[in-house]
Write a protein that holds these residues in place. Structure first.
Motif, mmCIF file in Angstrom:
data_model
loop_
_atom_site.group_PDB
_atom_site.id
_atom_site.type_symbol
_atom_site.label_atom_id
_atom_site.label_comp_id
_atom_site.label_asym_id
_atom_site.label_seq_id
_atom_site.Cartn_x
_atom_site.Cartn_y
_atom_site.Cartn_z
ATOM 1 N N LEU A 25 12.438 -2.055 -0.653
ATOM 2 C CA LEU A 25 11.154 -1.523 -0.203
ATOM 3 C C LEU A 25 10.695 -2.219 1.072
ATOM 4 O O LEU A 25 10.164 -1.579 1.990
ATOM 5 C CB LEU A 25 10.090 -1.667 -1.290
ATOM 6 C CG LEU A 25 10.083 -0.593 -2.355
ATOM 7 C CD1 LEU A 25 9.114 -0.953 -3.473
ATOM 8 C CD2 LEU A 25 9.730 0.759 -1.764
ATOM 9 N N GLU A 28 12.384 -0.779 3.927
ATOM 10 C CA GLU A 28 11.858 0.548 4.263
ATOM 11 C C GLU A 28 10.454 0.480 4.851
ATOM 12 O O GLU A 28 9.853 1.508 5.159
ATOM 13 C CB GLU A 28 11.861 1.441 3.019
ATOM 14 C CG GLU A 28 13.237 1.713 2.450
ATOM 15 C CD GLU A 28 14.119 2.530 3.384
ATOM 16 O OE1 GLU A 28 13.588 3.378 4.125
ATOM 17 O OE2 GLU A 28 15.349 2.334 3.352
ATOM 18 N N GLY A 29 9.910 -0.739 4.985
ATOM 19 C CA GLY A 29 8.604 -0.905 5.617
ATOM 20 C C GLY A 29 7.419 -0.892 4.667
ATOM 21 O O GLY A 29 6.281 -0.752 5.108
ATOM 22 N N TYR A 30 7.671 -1.043 3.378
ATOM 23 C CA TYR A 30 6.596 -1.038 2.391
ATOM 24 C C TYR A 30 6.434 -2.410 1.759
ATOM 25 O O TYR A 30 7.408 -3.135 1.570
ATOM 26 C CB TYR A 30 6.891 -0.031 1.273
ATOM 27 C CG TYR A 30 6.843 1.393 1.733
ATOM 28 C CD1 TYR A 30 5.631 2.049 1.869
ATOM 29 C CD2 TYR A 30 8.012 2.080 2.034
ATOM 30 C CE1 TYR A 30 5.585 3.361 2.299
ATOM 31 C CE2 TYR A 30 7.972 3.400 2.467
ATOM 32 C CZ TYR A 30 6.753 4.031 2.591
ATOM 33 O OH TYR A 30 6.714 5.329 3.022
ATOM 34 N N HIS A 31 5.194 -2.728 1.417
ATOM 35 C CA HIS A 31 4.929 -3.942 0.656
ATOM 36 C C HIS A 31 5.527 -3.739 -0.735
ATOM 37 O O HIS A 31 5.328 -2.689 -1.346
ATOM 38 C CB HIS A 31 3.421 -4.173 0.558
ATOM 39 C CG HIS A 31 3.061 -5.489 -0.020
ATOM 40 N ND1 HIS A 31 3.078 -5.731 -1.380
ATOM 41 C CD2 HIS A 31 2.698 -6.638 0.558
ATOM 42 C CE1 HIS A 31 2.727 -6.971 -1.604
ATOM 43 N NE2 HIS A 31 2.490 -7.552 -0.448
ATOM 44 N N MET A 47 2.689 -1.175 -9.271
ATOM 45 C CA MET A 47 2.351 -0.683 -7.939
ATOM 46 C C MET A 47 0.866 -0.372 -7.904
ATOM 47 O O MET A 47 0.357 0.345 -8.764
ATOM 48 C CB MET A 47 3.176 0.554 -7.616
ATOM 49 C CG MET A 47 4.654 0.246 -7.603
ATOM 50 S SD MET A 47 5.628 1.722 -7.678
ATOM 51 C CE MET A 47 7.153 1.035 -8.310
ATOM 52 N N PRO A 49 -1.551 0.888 -5.036
ATOM 53 C CA PRO A 49 -1.973 1.280 -3.688
ATOM 54 C C PRO A 49 -3.488 1.156 -3.547
ATOM 55 O O PRO A 49 -4.219 1.266 -4.532
ATOM 56 C CB PRO A 49 -1.533 2.740 -3.595
ATOM 57 C CG PRO A 49 -1.448 3.203 -5.003
ATOM 58 C CD PRO A 49 -1.078 2.000 -5.820
ATOM 59 N N GLU A 53 -5.392 4.765 0.884
ATOM 60 C CA GLU A 53 -4.115 5.430 1.175
ATOM 61 C C GLU A 53 -4.287 6.943 1.082
ATOM 62 O O GLU A 53 -4.913 7.449 0.159
ATOM 63 C CB GLU A 53 -3.028 4.987 0.197
ATOM 64 C CG GLU A 53 -2.605 3.557 0.335
ATOM 65 C CD GLU A 53 -1.890 3.247 1.637
ATOM 66 O OE1 GLU A 53 -1.333 4.167 2.275
ATOM 67 O OE2 GLU A 53 -1.884 2.075 2.008
ATOM 68 N N SER A 57 0.647 9.364 2.678
ATOM 69 C CA SER A 57 1.298 8.050 2.616
ATOM 70 C C SER A 57 1.789 7.743 1.203
ATOM 71 O O SER A 57 2.844 7.137 1.023
ATOM 72 C CB SER A 57 0.378 6.940 3.141
ATOM 73 O OG SER A 57 -0.718 6.730 2.279
ATOM 74 N N LEU A 58 1.044 8.183 0.188
ATOM 75 C CA LEU A 58 1.496 8.004 -1.191
ATOM 76 C C LEU A 58 2.740 8.849 -1.465
ATOM 77 O O LEU A 58 3.672 8.393 -2.131
ATOM 78 C CB LEU A 58 0.384 8.357 -2.177
ATOM 79 C CG LEU A 58 -0.809 7.409 -2.191
ATOM 80 C CD1 LEU A 58 -1.917 7.974 -3.083
ATOM 81 C CD2 LEU A 58 -0.415 6.019 -2.630
ATOM 82 N N TYR A 61 5.704 7.120 0.117
ATOM 83 C CA TYR A 61 6.093 5.976 -0.709
ATOM 84 C C TYR A 61 6.893 6.455 -1.928
ATOM 85 O O TYR A 61 7.950 5.905 -2.246
ATOM 86 C CB TYR A 61 4.844 5.214 -1.136
ATOM 87 C CG TYR A 61 5.105 3.994 -1.973
ATOM 88 C CD1 TYR A 61 5.637 2.841 -1.404
ATOM 89 C CD2 TYR A 61 4.802 3.976 -3.324
ATOM 90 C CE1 TYR A 61 5.863 1.705 -2.172
ATOM 91 C CE2 TYR A 61 5.020 2.839 -4.097
ATOM 92 C CZ TYR A 61 5.554 1.714 -3.515
ATOM 93 O OH TYR A 61 5.775 0.597 -4.276
ATOM 94 N N THR A 64 10.331 7.504 -0.950
ATOM 95 C CA THR A 64 11.181 6.338 -0.704
ATOM 96 C C THR A 64 11.660 5.744 -2.021
ATOM 97 O O THR A 64 12.842 5.405 -2.161
ATOM 98 C CB THR A 64 10.420 5.275 0.115
ATOM 99 O OG1 THR A 64 10.050 5.853 1.374
ATOM 100 C CG2 THR A 64 11.255 4.037 0.346
#
Length: 86
Positions: A25, A28-31, A47, A49, A53, A57-58, A61, A64
Motif C-alpha cells: 500500500l 501504491e501511495g497510500y497510508h 482501515m 479513512p 475523503e 478516493s475511497l 483505495y 488498489t
C-alpha cells in the motif's frame, strides 16, 4: 464510513503477510492500515479513512486493495518482497 476491519485470513497460503500488504500500500501511495489491532481479530487490518475523503478516493483505495489481493492470490509474492519503490 468510520472504519472497516479485515482479517488477513484471505492471505493464507499465498506467502504474503499482512506486513507485505501494508508495504505494498505504501508503494501504491497510500497510508497503510493499522496492523494486528484489535487483538481479538487474527491478523487484523484496520482501515480508518477520514471523513473528508471523497467517494472517488475511497473507490481508488478499494480498487488498489482488490488489485493487491488478486496479485497475492495469483501467486505473485515477488511483487510483495521487492524493495520499496519510494
Amino acid at each position: 464510513m468510520h472504519e472497516v476491519l479485515f482479517s488477513d485470513h484471505f492471505l493464507k497460503g499465498t506467502g504474503v503477510s499482512t506486513l507485505d500488504m501494508a508495504k505494498a500500500l505504501l508503494d501504491e501511495g497510500y497510508h497503510p492500515f493499522t496492523m494486528y489491532w484489535p487483538l481479538v481479530v487474527s491478523g487484523a487490518m484496520l482501515m480508518e479513512p477520514t471523513e473528508t475523503e471523497s467517494k472517488e478516493s475511497l473507490d481508488a483505495y478499494a480498487d488498489t486493495l482488490i488489485h493487491l489481493v488478486k496479485e497475492a492470490k495469483s501467486g505473485n509474492k515477488q511483487m510483495f518482497k521487492e524493495v520499496w519503490k519510494w
